[in-house]
Write an enzyme that holds these catalytic residues in place. Structure first.
Site, PDB file in Angstrom:
ATOM      1  N   ARG A   7    -146.363  24.508 -53.480  1.00  0.00           N
ATOM      2  CA  ARG A   7    -145.287  24.395 -54.463  1.00  0.00           C
ATOM      3  C   ARG A   7    -145.822  23.681 -55.694  1.00  0.00           C
ATOM      4  O   ARG A   7    -146.530  22.671 -55.595  1.00  0.00           O
ATOM      5  CB  ARG A   7    -144.098  23.614 -53.891  1.00  0.00           C
ATOM      6  CG  ARG A   7    -143.242  24.403 -52.890  1.00  0.00           C
ATOM      7  CD  ARG A   7    -142.478  25.512 -53.579  1.00  0.00           C
ATOM      8  NE  ARG A   7    -141.563  26.208 -52.688  1.00  0.00           N
ATOM      9  CZ  ARG A   7    -141.870  27.308 -52.013  1.00  0.00           C
ATOM     10  NH1 ARG A   7    -143.104  27.814 -52.090  1.00  0.00           N
ATOM     11  NH2 ARG A   7    -140.962  27.916 -51.257  1.00  0.00           N
ATOM     12  N   GLU A  67    -142.426  26.433 -63.321  1.00  0.00           N
ATOM     13  CA  GLU A  67    -142.698  27.818 -62.973  1.00  0.00           C
ATOM     14  C   GLU A  67    -141.517  28.669 -63.434  1.00  0.00           C
ATOM     15  O   GLU A  67    -140.378  28.315 -63.155  1.00  0.00           O
ATOM     16  CB  GLU A  67    -142.876  27.928 -61.452  1.00  0.00           C
ATOM     17  CG  GLU A  67    -143.470  29.230 -60.983  1.00  0.00           C
ATOM     18  CD  GLU A  67    -143.833  29.212 -59.500  1.00  0.00           C
ATOM     19  OE1 GLU A  67    -143.297  30.071 -58.770  1.00  0.00           O
ATOM     20  OE2 GLU A  67    -144.634  28.352 -59.084  1.00  0.00           O
ATOM     21  N   HIS A  78    -147.702  33.228 -58.504  1.00  0.00           N
ATOM     22  CA  HIS A  78    -147.002  33.011 -57.239  1.00  0.00           C
ATOM     23  C   HIS A  78    -146.975  34.291 -56.398  1.00  0.00           C
ATOM     24  O   HIS A  78    -145.911  34.822 -56.045  1.00  0.00           O
ATOM     25  CB  HIS A  78    -145.578  32.505 -57.490  1.00  0.00           C
ATOM     26  CG  HIS A  78    -145.031  31.709 -56.341  1.00  0.00           C
ATOM     27  ND1 HIS A  78    -144.101  30.700 -56.484  1.00  0.00           N
ATOM     28  CD2 HIS A  78    -145.269  31.780 -55.005  1.00  0.00           C
ATOM     29  CE1 HIS A  78    -143.798  30.186 -55.311  1.00  0.00           C
ATOM     30  NE2 HIS A  78    -144.494  30.831 -54.387  1.00  0.00           N
ATOM     31  N   GLY A 126    -148.657  34.492 -53.352  1.00  0.00           N
ATOM     32  CA  GLY A 126    -149.233  34.114 -52.063  1.00  0.00           C
ATOM     33  C   GLY A 126    -148.867  35.029 -50.915  1.00  0.00           C
ATOM     34  O   GLY A 126    -149.698  35.344 -50.068  1.00  0.00           O
TER      35      GLY A 126
END
Length: 324
Positions: free
Chosen positions: A237, A266, A285, A287
């Protein structure tokens, strides 16, 4: 029964819901719903399958107390006021256990990209700068035999450690709230304090949850204790690192580089100076962004919804972190 999804969800989860006789309404616009829009949609449905960055707070939940479940299409739930949800009798679920490989692979990718300045060199090609070179220009660094420090040696951190140990013979150290004795045996990993992690690691990879205790834990003080040749990786995060302090540490040469799949804030702005640094690699982002992983996440979220509709215990509850 009817469920509203805040994104178009992968086909596997959608099919499972529809085969169970559930009517699915999906938000198809390429923008976030406003709070008012989400409340209206939820009041037309019996469950919410939630994906996205919006906060799910008490004022929203107080107007949607009829929902049988709020099923998150994620492992993390730091954007949800779980305490209030529990007090209001709202079930919150997540999708654990299926993101480990994909997220660890992203951390591994970022580590190598930073070490070899891969994103920077790719940009050089587009800028027409692939020409005359010298043996000392724009060199990267090796990770072979170096020390990998994992902050949060859970499922994802363990997979990352396995990858690094198998591929590069890296020494594994880690910092956890509690010792992971199984991982110590499997990986010959050493449990260390946070300060020892900072001081000894050549690469630090973050795999912990965002909590009040971990918020901006990687700040000016933490970066100042790291090795000048160290790489900082965060795929957990963005709120776990202070981005201004990270930029300063890189500019001042306190650490070698950084690889981020999550940023603070973000999304990151296009003019952020981190994007132009040779030893920085940043992804938006992604992942868990593989076909297989996202399908698995949607399947778990769908099964959580179905269980709630059938009055059965949901497979992946989050509320247990607070007592009802």
């Amino acid at each position: 029964m009817k469920v509203f999804t805040t994104r178009v969800i992968p086909e596997e989860g959608l099919t499972i819901l529809q085969r169970a006789g559930i009517t699915v309404t999906q938000w198809t616009e390429m923008r976030e719903l406003t709070l008012e829009e989400m409340i209206v949609k939820c009041n037309e449905n019996d469950a919410l399958l939630f994906a996205g960055g919006r906060k799910i707070d008490r004022p929203f939940m107080e107007q949607c107390r009829h929902l049988k479940v709020i099923a998150l299409l994620s492992v993390g739930y730091d954007n949800v006021d779980v305490k209030s949800a529990t007090e209001l009798g709202l079930q919150i679920t997540n999708t654990p256990g299926v993101l480990s490989n994909a997220t660890a692979d992203t951390a591994f990718l970022l580590m190598l990209s930073v070490a070899r300045k891969a994103f920077y060199h790719h940009k050089r090609i587009g800028q027409g700068a692939w020409g005359f070179s010298t043996p000392t220009a724009n060199l990267g660094i090796d990770v072979e035999g170096k020390t990998l420090g994992i902050w949060g040696l859970g499922n994802i951190g363990t997979v990352m450690a396995k990858r690094c140990r198998a591929a590069f013979g890296m020494k594994i150290i880690y910092c956890n709230r509690h010792r992971n004795e199984a991982a110590e045996k499997e990986l010959d990993a050493t449990f260390v304090s946070f300060d020892e992690l900072l001081q000894q690691s050549d690469v630090i990879s973050v795999h912990t949850s965002l909590t009040p205790e971990t918020k901006e834990k990687f700040n000016k003080d933490a970066f100042s204790k790291m090795k000048p040749g160290a790489i900082f990786i965060n795929t957990a995060r963005g709120g776990i690192h202070n981005e201004a302090d990270l930029l300063a540490a890189l500019q001042q040469g306190q650490i070698w580089g950084a690889g981020l799949d999550v940023t603070n804030p973000e999304p990151m702005k296009a003019d952020n100076p981190l994007l132009d640094m040779p030893t920085v690699a940043i992804l938006p982002h992604i992942g868990s962004a593989t076909l297989e992983t996202r399908n698995a996440m949607s399947r778990i979220a769908a099964l959580n919804v179905i269980a709630a509709f059938e009055g059965k215990p949901v497979p992946n509850p989050v509320n247990h972190i607070y007592s009802l």
